[in-house]
Structures are given as C-alpha cells and as structure tokens.
Design an enzyme around this catalytic site. Structure first.
Site, short mmCIF file in Angstrom:
data_model
loop_
_atom_site.label_atom_id
_atom_site.label_comp_id
_atom_site.label_asym_id
_atom_site.label_seq_id
_atom_site.Cartn_x
_atom_site.Cartn_y
_atom_site.Cartn_z
N ASN A 9 0.87 -1.17 0.00
CA ASN A 9 0.00 0.00 0.00
C ASN A 9 0.91 1.23 0.00
O ASN A 9 1.47 1.58 1.03
CB ASN A 9 -0.88 -0.05 1.26
N LYS A 11 0.19 4.24 -0.35
CA LYS A 11 -0.43 5.46 0.23
C LYS A 11 -0.14 6.66 -0.68
O LYS A 11 -0.05 6.49 -1.89
CB LYS A 11 0.05 5.67 1.67
N HIS A 95 -9.67 1.38 4.94
CA HIS A 95 -8.40 1.64 5.63
C HIS A 95 -8.65 2.67 6.75
O HIS A 95 -9.42 3.60 6.58
CB HIS A 95 -7.34 2.15 4.65
N GLU A 97 -6.99 5.08 7.72
CA GLU A 97 -6.73 6.47 7.35
C GLU A 97 -7.94 7.09 6.65
O GLU A 97 -8.23 8.27 6.83
CB GLU A 97 -5.46 6.55 6.49
N GLU A 167 -5.65 -4.73 10.58
CA GLU A 167 -4.63 -3.72 10.80
C GLU A 167 -4.93 -2.95 12.09
O GLU A 167 -5.72 -1.99 12.07
CB GLU A 167 -4.59 -2.73 9.64
N GLY A 173 2.28 2.30 10.76
CA GLY A 173 3.27 3.38 10.61
C GLY A 173 3.99 3.74 11.90
O GLY A 173 4.67 4.77 11.96
N SER A 212 3.15 -2.04 10.41
CA SER A 212 4.60 -2.10 10.67
C SER A 212 5.21 -3.45 10.33
O SER A 212 6.14 -3.90 11.00
CB SER A 212 4.91 -1.71 12.12
#
Ligand code: PGA
Length: 255
Positions: A9, A11, A95, A97, A167, A173, A212
């Site tokens: 991904n 991003k 996701h 985000e 996730e 991250g 991560s």
C-alpha cells in the site's frame, strides 16, 4: 491451503520516476514462481503507468480506494468500472486512514464492498481497533462490528474471493507491530466469526496482517496459521524489503 497475498500500500507516495524505478526493482527481485500472490497499490494517478510497467510480471495491480457511483455527475470520483478498465485486481477499502480522515462509516464501506464485488474486483477490507479500544479490551467487538457491516448486508458468501486485512491502528506506521501471537489471536477470531455464518468461506478467506510489517518481523508473523500474508505500507516502498516479505510468506506457507 490458502495461497498468501502480500500487497504493498503505497499510500500518498510516488512520482512517475518512482513508479518506473520501484517496479523495475521489484521485477528484478521477484520471479514469477513464488508461492505467494503479490500486488502493489500505487496512488490512483499512477495506476495506468504502473499497469504498463507490470506487464508480463507476477505482480498484480491494486487501488487504494473506490467511490460508490459507477458514472455520472460525481465530480472528482473514481469508479469501480474505471479501476477495472485500467486492469486493477484488488481494491483496498476501509483503511483506518480513510475511516479517520474522510469519516468513512462501516455502512459506507460495506456499500463499496458490494460495488467491487458486482464489478468483479477483489475487495481488501481493512479492519482493526485503535490503541484505546485495544487497551479497553474491545478489539474483538470492534472487528466483529466492522465485519458485520458486510456480513449482515451482503452475507458470508460476499467474502468468497475477498480479502480481509487486520490492521490494528496502533501498529500502522508506528514501528510497533502486533506480536505474532497477538495478531494470530485476532485472525482466529475473525475466521471463527465468519465461520459462524459459513465455515467453508471462513476456511478459504485470506486474512492479511498489516501494521509495521517489515523485512525483519514478517517471517515470524507468517508462521501463524491464520495469517495469510500482509498489507505493507512503509516497507513496500523499498523493493528489497518488500521482496524479503514476499519470500517469507511463500516460504512459511509452502505445502
Ligand atoms: P505500515 O502501513 O506498514 O507503514 O504500518 C500499513 C498500512 O497502513 O496498510
């Protein structure tokens, strides 16, 4: 035996140069014989260029988002039909985000899931709890609610030829991955939750871990029986690290 899927991904990262270079390096690192499905999800702007660069390789194309409408007066939107037309196979939805920055709800994400299925694209449904929810012991409840939004509207069969990515938000991250045992426990919960509706679908569905994942921790995560690959953010921007993760998945899941 489930065939693992490792997907990058990217991003909001990339440029024409970066797409050309990273894909060339990935093609050098990864030969088509690996027992692992591989995909990358560059920003939508670069999907066509990426598809061109991936031609004849073992790496499939993914997208990071889709809108609900198929055509018409929806300024700025990108449809499932367009993603399909470009040659996309997988589409990430839900996701954290997007849930956070774009206020996407479980219901809205379930509608995206339906649109993707209808168009013959493979949804990669991201679910997972925040740090506060984790500390409050709500991980399973949060994951169940996010799954139920799809299960209750589309039924368990919607997860045939679909992917789930667990996730935990606190691991994305941050450099702080879930431990293999922690992740396995949640993956098993997710599979069991689907099995209550359809055991066969549950047995076959790919459940990736994300958060991560890197070249050093991937192999141990993949030793867990219910971890079927990974959704990789940061480490997918480096061809060598991403290749190590792919090879670790192929090796761990070899029959
Ligand atoms: P990360 O991101 O690997 O950089 O933690 C994973 C993701 O958000 O999909």
């Amino acid at each position: 035996m489930r065939r693992p899927l490792v997907m990058g991904n990217w991003k909001l990262n990339g440029s024409k140069n970066m797409v050309n270079e990273l894909i060339a390096n990935l093609r050098n690192e990864l030969s088509p014989v690996y027992g692992c499905d591989i995909a990358i999800a560059p920003p939508v702007m670069y999907l066509d260029l990426a598809k061109h660069n991936l031609s004849g390789s073992c790496i499939a194309l993914g997208a990071q988002n889709v809108d609900l409408n198929l055509s018409g007066a929806y300024t700025g939107d990108i449809s499932a039909a367009m993603l399909k037309d470009i040659g996309t196979r997988y589409v990430i939805i839900g996701h954290s985000e997007r849930r956070t920055y774009h206020k996407e709800s479980d219901e809205f994400i379930a509608k995206k899931f339906a649109v993707l299925k209808e168009k013959g694209l493979i949804p990669v449904l991201c679910i997972g709890e925040s740090e506060a929810e984790n500390e409050a012991g709500q991980t399973e409840a949060v994951c169940a609610k996010q799954l139920d939004a799809v299960l209750d509207t589309l039924g368990a069969s919607a997860f045939e030829n679909a992917v789930i990515a667990y996730e935990p938000i606190w691991a994305i991250g941050t450099g702080k991955s879930a431990t293999p045992a922690q992740a396995q426990a949640v993956h098993k919960f997710i599979r069991d939750h689907i099995a209550k509706k359809d055991a066969d679908v549950a047995k076959k569905v790919i459940i990736q871990y994300g958060g991560s994942v890197n070249a050093s921790n991937a192999a141990e995560l993949f030793t867990q029986p219910d971890i079927d690959g990974a959704l990789v953010g940061g480490a997918s921007l480096k061809a060598d690290a991403f290749a190590v993760i792919v090879k670790a998945a192929a090796e761990a899941k070899r029959v």
